[in-house]
Design a protein around this motif. Structure first.
Motif, short mmCIF file in Angstrom:
data_model
loop_
_atom_site.label_atom_id
_atom_site.label_comp_id
_atom_site.label_asym_id
_atom_site.label_seq_id
_atom_site.Cartn_x
_atom_site.Cartn_y
_atom_site.Cartn_z
N SER A 72 -3.35 -8.77 2.63
CA SER A 72 -2.52 -7.71 2.07
C SER A 72 -2.18 -8.09 0.63
N CYS A 101 -1.14 -6.34 -1.76
CA CYS A 101 0.11 -5.73 -2.23
C CYS A 101 1.32 -6.55 -1.82
N GLY A 102 1.15 -7.42 -0.84
CA GLY A 102 2.26 -8.25 -0.39
C GLY A 102 2.43 -9.51 -1.22
N ALA A 133 -4.06 1.15 -2.84
CA ALA A 133 -4.48 0.81 -1.47
C ALA A 133 -4.46 2.06 -0.59
N ARG A 163 1.04 -15.87 4.64
CA ARG A 163 1.46 -14.78 5.52
C ARG A 163 0.76 -13.46 5.19
N THR A 164 0.26 -13.34 3.96
CA THR A 164 -0.40 -12.09 3.58
C THR A 164 -1.83 -12.00 4.14
N TRP A 184 -8.81 -10.76 5.85
CA TRP A 184 -8.14 -9.52 5.46
C TRP A 184 -6.78 -9.89 4.88
N ILE A 231 -9.16 -4.53 0.28
CA ILE A 231 -8.70 -3.53 1.24
C ILE A 231 -9.81 -2.51 1.53
#
Lengths: 465, 465
Positions: free
Chosen positions: B46, B48-49, B308, B62-63, B44, B12
């Motif tokens: 995510s 945290c997802g 993040a 999907r993240t 990129w 991130i």
């Protein structure tokens, strides 16, 4: 000797002063004699919960949190259906309709507000027409909704719109008449108010007439209203009519007693909620709630607030000052704060929030603003509840301090109003808000929140989405 | 001449510096040449997802918000699966594994963190054991969950608990090993952490071992892990093992280049995120994210943050300073702020939040606190979603200023963390918070919020419920 406190008015304001005094009663060795006088039949009612009862979420009686017995059992002289006729500040007595005079050591004026009823309606005897100010009104409206086909609401504020949503939810053809140009003008600028209008038109089929028109007549059948006439002749069918506009401070008793009111029409108080009479403030007479005016937290001009939340703070100021005075301690002014009127309302599934000044109010006060509006999901799009929220932020163009926030969305609005109120109170600038870390979990929030986007837009920066 | 920026690390932190620079690239007439070097294969992500993907809410892919192509198409030299071997601050180059040397005008160090893996696990070749630091780890864990019966998690922080919830949700018998005495010690005091523990035990059947024990061995079958041994011999069945403890700043490259690290183990920076080397700070070398230390907003001592959300602010500070320096403008220090680490995490339906110092951290720093804890519904009980929330507030006993907040509940936690962070930054006292109006609609909030109750308890006042 036992000190006597008489509270005039049993809305949220009077009840909360009573509850705060009850909580601190034991601190007073000589005892505290508490009297509350109210017009209505009920005890403590959550009036803000009434529109949801009409929508069918629960029974009206559920909004009565405590019956009068609850207070009577605690030794309070809690009198319902009692009309106060005179406040005598020299004799330090309160006179009620049957002629009885009650002595007080401390008087609390919490007489609330009343809607401004158009003349054409005020003088009718037709059933089905009501204001929407308390639980008695709610029962009248509920009765009128029975078998009704058409509803008419005069007023485009929170109560008017919540009533309209209740009618539409129950299948009534609903028309709202309010002034131009947009909804909720006390909380939202026209660009934001229009989002609410569109939602209510599209999701609830509510029809709006926003024009400088007034109800000029009502027509009925068998003693019941059937239609209203507006302006110079347009007739709108209506089996139930709610008047919810122009909520004026109810100050008759106070004015008769020589207590000062301000330009807003509300009773003038100092920071300890003492009322003003002549050139001085009275140590033993307090006023709070919808009948008083507040000092605006941005312009420092007096205005009305008329929110239950304003009363919660004011009731502590009143109770703390009464207790302090009985104890011979100094008055407490610093516990009062200029009012930012943090507002939130659920209106047919849409939540509207605001705090501080609107753009319109800023302009009226001569404040030049920087404003930024952004729309964004409240959390990552693949999580349940990822709904959009539109936020408008207003910064003072000179100091860059946040002075107002408006929001429309389906969740997180109430909490954001509280957050941005903290930011306004703290004097946070756009630059500071932009660089303030915000907590993140993709199932609950975005890494770059709509608050940051709106702030950067106000600063003239293109947000990194 | 075109200015070259090289970013080392594609988590991130690196990605957000890149995105901020891309957004402002056009401001630089002579052009901006952007390079990002990262170890992983992805663009990129995510991170945290990822725990929610393991729980089955969506696919891991999907993240990945943007693939590398997204950045390559914008002219970024975006290199994946690239290992940096040396930072040469004299030559102003970055050396990568194949020997190539990339020149820079500005270097950004965003090398992240790595879990501290117990020796007994570090040296095993058994499959089914993984750290949980990025999407490659997530894929390994997902593969190991296939057909598994038992799961074991080493670590009682957010990532460890979110992994445990994913396993329990998928029907695995799940054991978590962490230090005493309670969960999430960086965010919650033991009284609050115990609420989380009870929830995870009762709602998810997760078993906790909170003791000073370490993994001392692993046993396997056909190359796959079957159990772990902890302490002096207890054996716990485990087909999947996640190591999520002791996240250490990844500072090897920086240290080799002579860049200073602090007591926390993180890279030392100034308020503009310049790194320190010898007695000076380097104008052209920045560090941010999990590999750096921050200044605590209460104690002003250096510590780690590793959120993040911290990176989002730091990335703006880095990008704004690079742009400013290229333009020949002064460095921007004031845009950086001491860190309060606003934290929120959804852990199996329970939401945990905190900001500022915990009681434990305050004690360690020698701060005497007044604390108040209250539990209350977030709205009137007859509205949907009226769930309880427990809030603990910590005030400095000398100044009465708010210095910490902890929350456990099922909704409104993230927004309240943001609100209370504003209150801490603003230096709000208990007295001020008590008398701050909060917005009210019975379907969304209470007239007297849990925040007020917790504040009054800290003040020694009995709340009017």
């Amino acid at each position: 000797m036992v000190k006597k406190v008489v509270i005039v008015g049993g809305g949220i304001a009077g009840i909360y002063v009573l509850r705060n005094l009850l909580a601190r009663r034991e601190e007073i060795e000589e005892g505290l004699d508490l009297t509350l006088l109210k017009r209505e039949r009920s005890g403590w009612v959550s009036t803000c919960g009434l529109p949801f009862a009409l929508r069918g979420w629960y029974e009206i009686k559920r909004t009565e949190i405590n019956e009068p017995k609850f207070f009577l059992d605690q030794g309070v002289d809690f009198r319902t259906e009692t009309e106060v006729t005179k406040l005598d500040l020299e004799a330090r007595t309160v006179k009620i309709a049957d002629g009885e005079e009650l002595a007080y050591d401390y008087l609390v004026i919490a007489t609330g507000r009343e809607p401004s009823v158009p003349e054409a309606v005020a003088n009718t005897e037709l059933e089905g027409i009501s204001t929407f100010n308390n639980e008695d009104d709610a029962r009248k409206i509920e009765a009128a909704m029975e078998g009704a086909t058409n509803a008419f609401v005069r007023g485009r504020g929170i109560i008017g719109l919540q009533a309209a949503v209740a009618f539409a939810t129950k299948g009534l053809n609903t028309t709202v008449l309010g002034g131009p140009p947009s909804l909720l003008p006390g909380s939202l600028d026209p660009d934001m108010g229009d989002i609410v209008k569109k939602w209510l038109e599209e999701k609830h089929g509510i029809r709006f007439i926003l024009a400088r028109k007034e109800i000029t007549g009502v027509k009925g059948e068998n003693g019941r209203v059937k239609s209203v006439v507006i302006g110079d002749g347009e007739e709108i069918p209506a089996d139930v009519v709610v008047i919810a506009r122009g909520m004026r401070p109810n100050v008759g008793l106070a004015v008769d007693a020589g207590i000062a009111t301000g330009d807003s029409g509300g009773i003038v108080t100092d920071g300890a909620m003492h009322v003003r009479r002549g050139r001085g403030y009275l140590r033993d007479v307090f006023a709070l709630g919808d009948c008083t005016e507040v000092i605006d937290g941005i312009t420092y001009r007096p205005r009305l607030s008329q929110l239950a939340s304003t009363v919660v703070v004011q009731s502590k100021v009143v109770a703390d000052n009464i207790i302090s005075d009985i104890k011979g301690q100094p008055a407490l002014y610093s516990i009062s704060v200029p009012c930012l009127s943090p507002t939130v309302a659920e209106i047919g599934g849409l939540i509207v929030g605001s705090v501080g000044v609107t753009g319109e109010a800023a302009t009226r006060a001569g404040i030049k603003t920087l404003s930024g509006t952004a729309t964004k999901l409240v959390k990552a799009r693949y999580f349940p509840g990822a709904k959009p929220l539109t936020m408008k932020l207003l910064f003072d163009a000179y100091s860059h301090k946040l002075i107002g926030a408006q929001m429309v969305g389906e969740s997180t609005v109430a909490e954001r109003v509280n957050e941005l109120q903290m930011a306004i109170r703290a004097g946070m600038t756009a630059e500071e808000i932009r660089n303030t870390e915000r907590c993140y979990d993709p199932s609950l929030s975005l890494l770059i929140d709509v608050t940051i986007d709106a702030t950067e837009k106000a600063m003239g920066i293109t947000p990194v989405y």
